[in-house]
Each structure stands twice: as structure tokens, then as C-alpha cells.
Motif scaffolding. Sequence first.
Motif, mmCIF file in Angstrom:
data_model
loop_
_atom_site.group_PDB
_atom_site.id
_atom_site.type_symbol
_atom_site.label_atom_id
_atom_site.label_comp_id
_atom_site.label_asym_id
_atom_site.label_seq_id
_atom_site.Cartn_x
_atom_site.Cartn_y
_atom_site.Cartn_z
ATOM 1 N N LEU A 109 9.481 11.513 -5.709
ATOM 2 C CA LEU A 109 8.216 11.846 -6.374
ATOM 3 C C LEU A 109 7.486 10.565 -6.752
ATOM 4 O O LEU A 109 6.290 10.418 -6.484
ATOM 5 C CB LEU A 109 8.465 12.701 -7.613
ATOM 6 N N TYR A 110 8.214 9.622 -7.363
ATOM 7 C CA TYR A 110 7.608 8.346 -7.727
ATOM 8 C C TYR A 110 7.148 7.571 -6.495
ATOM 9 O O TYR A 110 6.099 6.919 -6.521
ATOM 10 C CB TYR A 110 8.575 7.498 -8.547
ATOM 11 N N LEU A 111 7.914 7.649 -5.416
ATOM 12 C CA LEU A 111 7.522 6.962 -4.190
ATOM 13 C C LEU A 111 6.235 7.560 -3.621
ATOM 14 O O LEU A 111 5.337 6.833 -3.193
ATOM 15 C CB LEU A 111 8.649 7.023 -3.160
ATOM 16 N N THR A 112 6.134 8.863 -3.662
ATOM 17 C CA THR A 112 4.910 9.531 -3.207
ATOM 18 C C THR A 112 3.717 9.097 -4.053
ATOM 19 O O THR A 112 2.641 8.788 -3.527
ATOM 20 C CB THR A 112 5.083 11.062 -3.256
ATOM 21 N N LEU A 113 3.910 9.060 -5.368
ATOM 22 C CA LEU A 113 2.822 8.621 -6.258
ATOM 23 C C LEU A 113 2.449 7.156 -6.015
ATOM 24 O O LEU A 113 1.271 6.794 -6.045
ATOM 25 C CB LEU A 113 3.217 8.846 -7.716
ATOM 26 N N ALA A 114 3.448 6.313 -5.747
ATOM 27 C CA ALA A 114 3.182 4.901 -5.451
ATOM 28 C C ALA A 114 2.363 4.762 -4.172
ATOM 29 O O ALA A 114 1.420 3.959 -4.109
ATOM 30 C CB ALA A 114 4.496 4.123 -5.329
ATOM 31 N N ILE A 115 2.706 5.544 -3.156
ATOM 32 C CA ILE A 115 1.979 5.496 -1.887
ATOM 33 C C ILE A 115 0.539 5.968 -2.079
ATOM 34 O O ILE A 115 -0.407 5.329 -1.609
ATOM 35 C CB ILE A 115 2.708 6.336 -0.818
ATOM 36 N N ILE A 170 14.721 -0.018 1.595
ATOM 37 C CA ILE A 170 14.385 1.331 2.071
ATOM 38 C C ILE A 170 13.081 1.796 1.429
ATOM 39 O O ILE A 170 12.182 2.298 2.106
ATOM 40 C CB ILE A 170 15.524 2.317 1.755
ATOM 41 N N ALA A 171 12.967 1.617 0.106
ATOM 42 C CA ALA A 171 11.750 2.044 -0.602
ATOM 43 C C ALA A 171 10.527 1.319 -0.051
ATOM 44 O O ALA A 171 9.485 1.939 0.198
ATOM 45 C CB ALA A 171 11.890 1.786 -2.104
ATOM 46 N N TRP A 181 7.315 2.940 1.740
ATOM 47 C CA TRP A 181 6.034 2.712 1.063
ATOM 48 C C TRP A 181 5.038 2.041 1.992
ATOM 49 O O TRP A 181 3.903 2.498 2.149
ATOM 50 C CB TRP A 181 6.290 1.869 -0.185
ATOM 51 N N ALA A 182 5.457 0.962 2.611
ATOM 52 C CA ALA A 182 4.558 0.223 3.500
ATOM 53 C C ALA A 182 4.201 1.047 4.734
ATOM 54 O O ALA A 182 3.029 1.118 5.120
ATOM 55 C CB ALA A 182 5.203 -1.102 3.907
ATOM 56 N N GLY A 183 5.198 1.666 5.341
ATOM 57 C CA GLY A 183 4.953 2.444 6.558
ATOM 58 C C GLY A 183 3.996 3.599 6.333
ATOM 59 O O GLY A 183 3.023 3.781 7.080
ATOM 60 N N MET A 184 4.240 4.355 5.303
ATOM 61 C CA MET A 184 3.361 5.495 5.043
ATOM 62 C C MET A 184 1.987 5.039 4.566
ATOM 63 O O MET A 184 0.977 5.674 4.853
ATOM 64 C CB MET A 184 4.002 6.450 4.033
ATOM 65 N N GLY A 185 1.935 3.908 3.859
ATOM 66 C CA GLY A 185 0.645 3.359 3.464
ATOM 67 C C GLY A 185 -0.193 2.971 4.674
ATOM 68 O O GLY A 185 -1.395 3.233 4.731
ATOM 69 N N VAL A 222 10.161 6.049 9.599
ATOM 70 C CA VAL A 222 10.324 6.611 8.253
ATOM 71 C C VAL A 222 11.199 7.861 8.307
ATOM 72 O O VAL A 222 12.082 8.052 7.464
ATOM 73 C CB VAL A 222 8.947 6.901 7.610
ATOM 74 N N VAL A 223 10.985 8.697 9.308
ATOM 75 C CA VAL A 223 11.802 9.913 9.462
ATOM 76 C C VAL A 223 13.264 9.542 9.704
ATOM 77 O O VAL A 223 14.169 10.114 9.083
ATOM 78 C CB VAL A 223 11.252 10.806 10.596
ATOM 79 N N VAL A 224 13.516 8.581 10.580
ATOM 80 C CA VAL A 224 14.896 8.157 10.863
ATOM 81 C C VAL A 224 15.562 7.636 9.602
ATOM 82 O O VAL A 224 16.710 7.992 9.307
ATOM 83 C CB VAL A 224 14.916 7.092 11.989
ATOM 84 N N ILE A 225 14.860 6.824 8.841
ATOM 85 C CA ILE A 225 15.419 6.304 7.592
ATOM 86 C C ILE A 225 15.801 7.464 6.669
ATOM 87 O O ILE A 225 16.904 7.492 6.106
ATOM 88 C CB ILE A 225 14.424 5.363 6.887
ATOM 89 N N ASN A 226 14.913 8.421 6.510
ATOM 90 C CA ASN A 226 15.151 9.510 5.559
ATOM 91 C C ASN A 226 16.208 10.501 6.018
ATOM 92 O O ASN A 226 16.934 11.050 5.192
ATOM 93 C CB ASN A 226 13.837 10.231 5.254
#
Length: 109
Positions: A4-10, A57-58, A62-66, A97-101
Motif C-alpha cells: 500500500l505504501y509502495l503504491t502511494l509512493a509511486i 526490490i522496493a 518504484w522506479a519501474g512502475m514510475g 516487476v511481475v517477475v520480482i513480485n
Amino acid sequence: MGYLYLTLAIIAEVIGTTALKASEGFSKPLPSVLVVLGYCAAFYFLSLVLKTIPVGIAYAIWAGMGIVLMAIVGILFFDQTIDFPAVIGLLLIISGVVVINIFSKSVGR
């Protein structure tokens, strides 16, 4: 709560970067304020993420989705176009990102 925090950060980072483009070199006050608030919120939420998700990982997520979201924002709001190689590159970022998750045991759950 980490994701949730990662989504908000992105989201906050994308808002800050979008406002950075709209600020036209910090010559427009409202977008300039949004830049500062967006980046402050992004780093605050990212600091909370790092309590539960490893930094590498974070940051990769964060960077990839950004990058992907900013490309979409550029297309939708700034009349930018991307060519086929850029689309392939963005799809590779999403795949990473999908592979990481899905497969990484390094992701805190």
C-alpha cells in the motif's frame, strides 16, 4: 502495508513528476508546489516501505512502475508519442516487476 505504501509512493512520485513538467522550469507556482509536495510524499511513503520490503526490490518496483506510468501520463496529458521499441521496453519493465513480485523470495510479504 508495504505494498500500500509502495503504491502511494509511486502515485506521489508520478504526481510530482507530472507537476515538474507542468511547472515549466518552476515558473508556475501551483505546479511548483505540487512538485515539492509530491516528491516529499513519495520519499516519505518509500521510507515506510523499506521497513518491510528490501531496498533493492522496493526501488526496482518504484522506479519501474514510475517509468511506465510517466510514459502513460506523457501520452495522455502532454501529447507525447512512443514508438514500437519504446512499447517493447515498457513491456519488459512491467514484465520485470511481475517477475520480482511473483517469483522473488526477496520480496517481503
